[in-house]
Design a protein around this motif. Sequence first.
Motif, PDB file in Angstrom:
ATOM      1  N   LEU A  69       0.837  -1.141  -0.015  1.00 25.72           N
ATOM      2  CA  LEU A  69      -0.059   0.241   0.088  1.00 25.72           C
ATOM      3  C   LEU A  69       0.981   1.091  -0.008  1.00 25.72           C
ATOM      4  O   LEU A  69       1.795   1.295   0.811  1.00 25.72           O
ATOM      5  N   ILE A  70       0.616   2.229  -0.692  1.00 23.04           N
ATOM      6  CA  ILE A  70       1.305   3.535  -1.080  1.00 23.04           C
ATOM      7  C   ILE A  70       0.306   4.520  -0.767  1.00 23.04           C
ATOM      8  O   ILE A  70      -0.867   4.491  -0.787  1.00 23.04           O
ATOM      9  N   GLU A  71       0.897   5.844  -0.654  1.00 22.86           N
ATOM     10  CA  GLU A  71       0.324   7.015  -0.639  1.00 22.86           C
ATOM     11  C   GLU A  71       0.274   8.118  -1.698  1.00 22.86           C
ATOM     12  O   GLU A  71      -0.638   8.873  -1.642  1.00 22.86           O
ATOM     13  N   SER A  72       0.980   7.520  -2.595  1.00 29.75           N
ATOM     14  CA  SER A  72       1.034   8.580  -3.923  1.00 29.75           C
ATOM     15  C   SER A  72       1.830   7.835  -5.035  1.00 29.75           C
ATOM     16  O   SER A  72       2.511   7.094  -4.660  1.00 29.75           O
ATOM     17  N   VAL A  73       1.585   8.315  -6.246  1.00 30.85           N
ATOM     18  CA  VAL A  73       2.259   7.745  -7.297  1.00 30.85           C
ATOM     19  C   VAL A  73       3.607   8.054  -7.369  1.00 30.85           C
ATOM     20  O   VAL A  73       4.614   7.056  -7.744  1.00 30.85           O
ATOM     21  N   GLU A  74       4.006   9.251  -6.601  1.00 32.37           N
ATOM     22  CA  GLU A  74       5.579   9.423  -6.253  1.00 32.37           C
ATOM     23  C   GLU A  74       6.179   8.480  -5.787  1.00 32.37           C
ATOM     24  O   GLU A  74       7.416   8.055  -5.807  1.00 32.37           O
ATOM     25  N   GLN A  75       5.542   7.875  -4.847  1.00 35.88           N
ATOM     26  CA  GLN A  75       6.035   6.883  -3.846  1.00 35.88           C
ATOM     27  C   GLN A  75       6.083   5.342  -4.758  1.00 35.88           C
ATOM     28  O   GLN A  75       7.236   4.604  -4.401  1.00 35.88           O
ATOM     29  N   ALA A  76       5.061   5.343  -5.786  1.00 37.71           N
ATOM     30  CA  ALA A  76       5.421   4.086  -6.470  1.00 37.71           C
ATOM     31  C   ALA A  76       6.806   4.130  -7.414  1.00 37.71           C
ATOM     32  O   ALA A  76       7.310   3.363  -7.748  1.00 37.71           O
ATOM     33  N   GLU A  77       7.158   5.432  -7.905  1.00 34.22           N
ATOM     34  CA  GLU A  77       8.098   5.646  -8.548  1.00 34.22           C
ATOM     35  C   GLU A  77       9.336   5.156  -7.785  1.00 34.22           C
ATOM     36  O   GLU A  77      10.307   5.039  -8.486  1.00 34.22           O
ATOM     37  N   HIS A  78       9.291   5.155  -6.629  1.00 32.36           N
ATOM     38  CA  HIS A  78      10.619   5.099  -6.057  1.00 32.36           C
ATOM     39  C   HIS A  78      10.732   3.512  -5.642  1.00 32.36           C
ATOM     40  O   HIS A  78      11.801   3.077  -5.581  1.00 32.36           O
ATOM     41  N   LEU A  79       9.568   2.849  -5.830  1.00 36.45           N
ATOM     42  CA  LEU A  79       9.581   1.629  -5.658  1.00 36.45           C
ATOM     43  C   LEU A  79       9.845   0.728  -6.932  1.00 36.45           C
ATOM     44  O   LEU A  79      10.106  -0.679  -6.750  1.00 36.45           O
ATOM     45  N   ALA A  80       9.499   1.257  -8.061  1.00 38.00           N
ATOM     46  CA  ALA A  80       9.844   0.569  -9.264  1.00 38.00           C
ATOM     47  C   ALA A  80      10.795   0.957 -10.295  1.00 38.00           C
ATOM     48  O   ALA A  80      11.086   2.152 -10.199  1.00 38.00           O
ATOM     49  N   LYS A 108      16.192  -1.773  -5.187  1.00 35.21           N
ATOM     50  CA  LYS A 108      16.231  -1.105  -3.846  1.00 35.21           C
ATOM     51  C   LYS A 108      15.317  -2.117  -2.603  1.00 35.21           C
ATOM     52  O   LYS A 108      15.579  -1.956  -1.558  1.00 35.21           O
ATOM     53  N   LEU A 109      14.245  -2.781  -3.541  1.00 35.23           N
ATOM     54  CA  LEU A 109      13.381  -3.439  -2.739  1.00 35.23           C
ATOM     55  C   LEU A 109      13.893  -4.560  -2.475  1.00 35.23           C
ATOM     56  O   LEU A 109      14.693  -5.307  -3.286  1.00 35.23           O
ATOM     57  N   PRO A 110      13.840  -5.273  -1.220  1.00 34.93           N
ATOM     58  CA  PRO A 110      14.537  -6.600  -0.650  1.00 34.93           C
ATOM     59  C   PRO A 110      13.864  -7.889  -1.680  1.00 34.93           C
ATOM     60  O   PRO A 110      12.442  -7.565  -1.968  1.00 34.93           O
ATOM     61  N   LEU A 111      14.606  -8.722  -2.032  1.00 34.17           N
ATOM     62  CA  LEU A 111      14.266  -9.767  -2.696  1.00 34.17           C
ATOM     63  C   LEU A 111      12.993 -10.413  -2.202  1.00 34.17           C
ATOM     64  O   LEU A 111      12.223 -11.280  -2.722  1.00 34.17           O
ATOM     65  N   LYS A 112      13.177 -10.527  -0.881  1.00 33.40           N
ATOM     66  CA  LYS A 112      12.038 -11.247   0.039  1.00 33.40           C
ATOM     67  C   LYS A 112      10.626 -10.687  -0.372  1.00 33.40           C
ATOM     68  O   LYS A 112       9.621 -11.381  -0.068  1.00 33.40           O
ATOM     69  N   VAL A 113      10.467  -9.490  -0.462  1.00 28.45           N
ATOM     70  CA  VAL A 113       9.235  -8.901  -0.568  1.00 28.45           C
ATOM     71  C   VAL A 113       8.661  -9.197  -1.978  1.00 28.45           C
ATOM     72  O   VAL A 113       7.626  -9.553  -2.129  1.00 28.45           O
ATOM     73  N   THR A 117      10.444 -12.343  -7.805  1.00 28.55           N
ATOM     74  CA  THR A 117       9.865 -12.460  -8.940  1.00 28.55           C
ATOM     75  C   THR A 117      10.367 -11.429  -9.902  1.00 28.55           C
ATOM     76  O   THR A 117      10.145 -11.113 -11.045  1.00 28.55           O
ATOM     77  N   GLY A 118      11.032 -10.264  -9.386  1.00 29.35           N
ATOM     78  CA  GLY A 118      11.582  -8.999 -10.166  1.00 29.35           C
ATOM     79  C   GLY A 118      10.464  -7.744 -10.215  1.00 29.35           C
ATOM     80  O   GLY A 118      10.453  -7.054 -10.667  1.00 29.35           O
ATOM     81  N   ASN A 119       9.217  -8.325  -9.610  1.00 32.09           N
ATOM     82  CA  ASN A 119       7.917  -7.639  -9.788  1.00 32.09           C
ATOM     83  C   ASN A 119       7.376  -6.963  -8.395  1.00 32.09           C
ATOM     84  O   ASN A 119       7.685  -7.717  -7.398  1.00 32.09           O
ATOM     85  N   ILE A 120       6.843  -5.836  -8.426  1.00 31.21           N
ATOM     86  CA  ILE A 120       6.266  -5.436  -7.115  1.00 31.21           C
ATOM     87  C   ILE A 120       4.705  -5.137  -7.446  1.00 31.21           C
ATOM     88  O   ILE A 120       4.530  -4.409  -8.364  1.00 31.21           O
ATOM     89  N   ALA A 121       3.664  -5.098  -6.639  1.00 34.02           N
ATOM     90  CA  ALA A 121       2.316  -4.648  -6.769  1.00 34.02           C
ATOM     91  C   ALA A 121       2.169  -3.748  -5.714  1.00 34.02           C
ATOM     92  O   ALA A 121       2.375  -3.809  -4.522  1.00 34.02           O
ATOM     93  N   VAL A 122       1.495  -2.967  -6.246  1.00 33.28           N
ATOM     94  CA  VAL A 122       1.177  -1.527  -5.675  1.00 33.28           C
ATOM     95  C   VAL A 122      -0.328  -0.973  -5.747  1.00 33.28           C
ATOM     96  O   VAL A 122      -0.837  -1.023  -6.895  1.00 33.28           O
ATOM     97  N   ARG A 123      -0.475  -0.125  -4.795  1.00 31.78           N
ATOM     98  CA  ARG A 123      -2.055   0.456  -4.856  1.00 31.78           C
ATOM     99  C   ARG A 123      -2.144   1.461  -3.660  1.00 31.78           C
ATOM    100  O   ARG A 123      -1.611   1.343  -2.664  1.00 31.78           O
ATOM    101  N   ILE A 124      -3.053   2.479  -4.074  1.00 25.28           N
ATOM    102  CA  ILE A 124      -3.246   3.377  -3.070  1.00 25.28           C
ATOM    103  C   ILE A 124      -4.819   3.109  -2.600  1.00 25.28           C
ATOM    104  O   ILE A 124      -5.585   3.071  -3.287  1.00 25.28           O
TER     105      ILE A 124
END
Length: 215
Positions: A69-80, A108-113, A117-124
């Motif tokens: 869960l994120i609070e902004s698109v900008e936050q998503a840009e740091h995770l992806a 920068k995201l831990p592989l455990k998270v 898979t190399g992917n991350i799932a996000v939503r606000i």
Amino acid sequence: MHAEILKIKAHEPEPSLVSYTAERIRRGQVVGMPTDTFYGLAADPFNLHAVERIYEIKSRNRHKPLSLLIESVEQAEHLAKPLPDEFHLLAEKFWPGPLTIVVPASPKLPLKVTANTGNIAVRIPAAEIPVAVIRAAGLPLTATSANLSGMPECTDAAGVKLQFEDRLPVIVDGGPCPVSILSTIVQLSDSGRRWRLLREGAIPLQQIEAILGDQ
């Protein structure tokens, strides 16, 4: 250990209680918390011990990645990795709301998270409590549903307490969830030229197709 129950107003979250919840998460604890769909397990995704604890608490398969869960698109840009145009089209139309978007993860995201898979799932989420906690913690939060693997998702704090009584230090009681339907999940490719529906939930496929086209 018995879970501490924190009653927080769903539409006017008390800052002191939000700060208390955020501090517990920053300290590496896993907290049961409402979202705009089902209750979830919130933890710091950069804390490997906290992430491991989620898998232990849920008895979850470690090959399954955790959504955030994120609070902004900008936050998503740091995770992806650089986000395609399709991401911004979906975010503008459906966020905040029950749409989870899967994109290539930042190194920068831990592989455990990402479960390697190399992917991350996000939503606000369209819910004030989780967004307030994210802002107070200064972190994205894990968003896996608050249920033991194989058990039904929980729509209120009582259900979370019933399943996790001796496994969670804190459960935030924000009342019943407004929508008892899982989020829709859309995966975007590296190139951004293709997409696929991984799960149809609260947002129908036809609405996704109206934005991205039928591929």
